[in-house]
Write a protein that holds these residues in place. Structure first.
Motif, PDB file in Angstrom:
ATOM      1  N   MET A  30       0.985  -1.208   0.014  1.00 54.92           N
ATOM      2  CA  MET A  30       0.087   0.032  -0.031  1.00 54.92           C
ATOM      3  C   MET A  30       0.915   1.405  -0.020  1.00 54.92           C
ATOM      4  N   ILE A  31       2.037   1.032   0.606  1.00 53.31           N
ATOM      5  CA  ILE A  31       2.910   2.555   0.615  1.00 53.31           C
ATOM      6  C   ILE A  31       3.473   2.493  -0.912  1.00 53.31           C
ATOM      7  N   MET A  32       3.693   1.436  -1.530  1.00 54.50           N
ATOM      8  CA  MET A  32       4.285   1.303  -2.680  1.00 54.50           C
ATOM      9  C   MET A  32       3.295   2.034  -3.892  1.00 54.50           C
ATOM     10  N   VAL A  33       1.990   1.660  -3.622  1.00 57.40           N
ATOM     11  CA  VAL A  33       0.834   2.073  -4.469  1.00 57.40           C
ATOM     12  C   VAL A  33       0.857   3.527  -4.195  1.00 57.40           C
TER      13      VAL A  33
ATOM     14  N   LEU B 216       3.726   5.379  -5.901  1.00 53.74           N
ATOM     15  CA  LEU B 216       3.542   5.156  -7.288  1.00 53.74           C
ATOM     16  C   LEU B 216       2.511   6.490  -7.886  1.00 53.74           C
ATOM     17  N   PHE B 217       1.405   6.624  -7.079  1.00 52.48           N
ATOM     18  CA  PHE B 217       0.304   7.607  -7.511  1.00 52.48           C
ATOM     19  C   PHE B 217       0.917   9.134  -7.508  1.00 52.48           C
ATOM     20  N   LEU B 218       1.765   9.243  -6.088  1.00 54.66           N
ATOM     21  CA  LEU B 218       2.397  10.231  -5.925  1.00 54.66           C
ATOM     22  C   LEU B 218       3.667  10.453  -7.084  1.00 54.66           C
TER      23      LEU B 218
ATOM     24  N   ALA C 135      -3.604  15.017 -13.416  1.00 53.30           N
ATOM     25  CA  ALA C 135      -2.386  13.979 -13.204  1.00 53.30           C
ATOM     26  C   ALA C 135      -2.732  12.985 -12.393  1.00 53.30           C
ATOM     27  N   PHE C 136      -3.246  13.348 -11.334  1.00 55.65           N
ATOM     28  CA  PHE C 136      -3.681  11.836 -10.358  1.00 55.65           C
ATOM     29  C   PHE C 136      -4.726  10.966 -10.917  1.00 55.65           C
ATOM     30  N   TYR C 137      -5.718  11.285 -11.781  1.00 61.65           N
ATOM     31  CA  TYR C 137      -6.561  10.572 -12.380  1.00 61.65           C
ATOM     32  C   TYR C 137      -6.011   9.740 -13.604  1.00 61.65           C
ATOM     33  N   PHE C 138      -4.897  10.527 -14.356  1.00 68.07           N
ATOM     34  CA  PHE C 138      -4.271   9.806 -15.454  1.00 68.07           C
ATOM     35  C   PHE C 138      -3.287   8.911 -14.710  1.00 68.07           C
ATOM     36  N   SER C 139      -2.740   9.075 -13.608  1.00 72.07           N
ATOM     37  CA  SER C 139      -2.025   8.049 -13.021  1.00 72.07           C
ATOM     38  C   SER C 139      -2.740   6.815 -12.361  1.00 72.07           C
TER      39      SER C 139
ATOM     40  N   HIS D  54       2.091  16.179 -13.782  1.00 72.95           N
ATOM     41  CA  HIS D  54       1.821  17.605 -13.592  1.00 72.95           C
ATOM     42  C   HIS D  54       2.913  18.506 -14.054  1.00 72.95           C
ATOM     43  N   ASN D  55       4.203  18.152 -13.833  1.00 73.10           N
ATOM     44  CA  ASN D  55       5.436  18.848 -14.018  1.00 73.10           C
ATOM     45  C   ASN D  55       5.996  18.849 -15.527  1.00 73.10           C
TER      46      ASN D  55
END
Length: 114
Positions: A28-31, A34-36, A53-57, A43-44
């Motif tokens: 869960m930390i890895m997920v 990865l999202f972050l 960007a979050f939605y696309f991730s 975004h950048n």
């Protein structure tokens, strides 16, 4: 209404089983990481809004790929290739752990009924 409360109670029981597993906590930390990473990157580099960007991730890791957002830069496309390969592996491991927790829940429930 009672069935709904039973369903919720069972759901939280499975979640408790799931998070007793050290492997699941790490996954869960890895997920989250990865999202972050994906959100910050898109975004950048691709100039998506934070929400886009979050939605696309999420859509990329889940391999949904609606096609409403796509990376435009070569670097973004290369990153997406690596990102989806890592993401699918991690998400698959999460799904396997959820399945194991469900099996354990059903074993415990059968023991209670005997």
């Amino acid at each position: 209404m009672l069935a709904f409360f039973i369903l919720i109670r069972n759901f939280f029981h499975v979640i408790r089983i799931l998070f007793k597993q050290e492997e699941q906590k790490a996954l869960m930390i890895m997920v989250g990481a990865l999202f972050l990473i994906g959100t910050v990157f898109y975004h950048n580099v691709e100039q998506f809004s934070i929400l886009d960007a979050f939605y696309f991730s999420v859509m990329t890791i889940a391999t949904v790929g609606y096609g409403d957002l796509v990376p435009q830069t070569a670097f973004g496309k290369l990153f997406s290739i690596v990102y989806v390969m890592l993401g699918v592996g991690v998400l698959s491991a999460v799904i396997v752990n959820v399945n194991m927790a469900l099996k354990q829940y059903h074993r415990e429930k059968k023991k209670e009924q005997k």
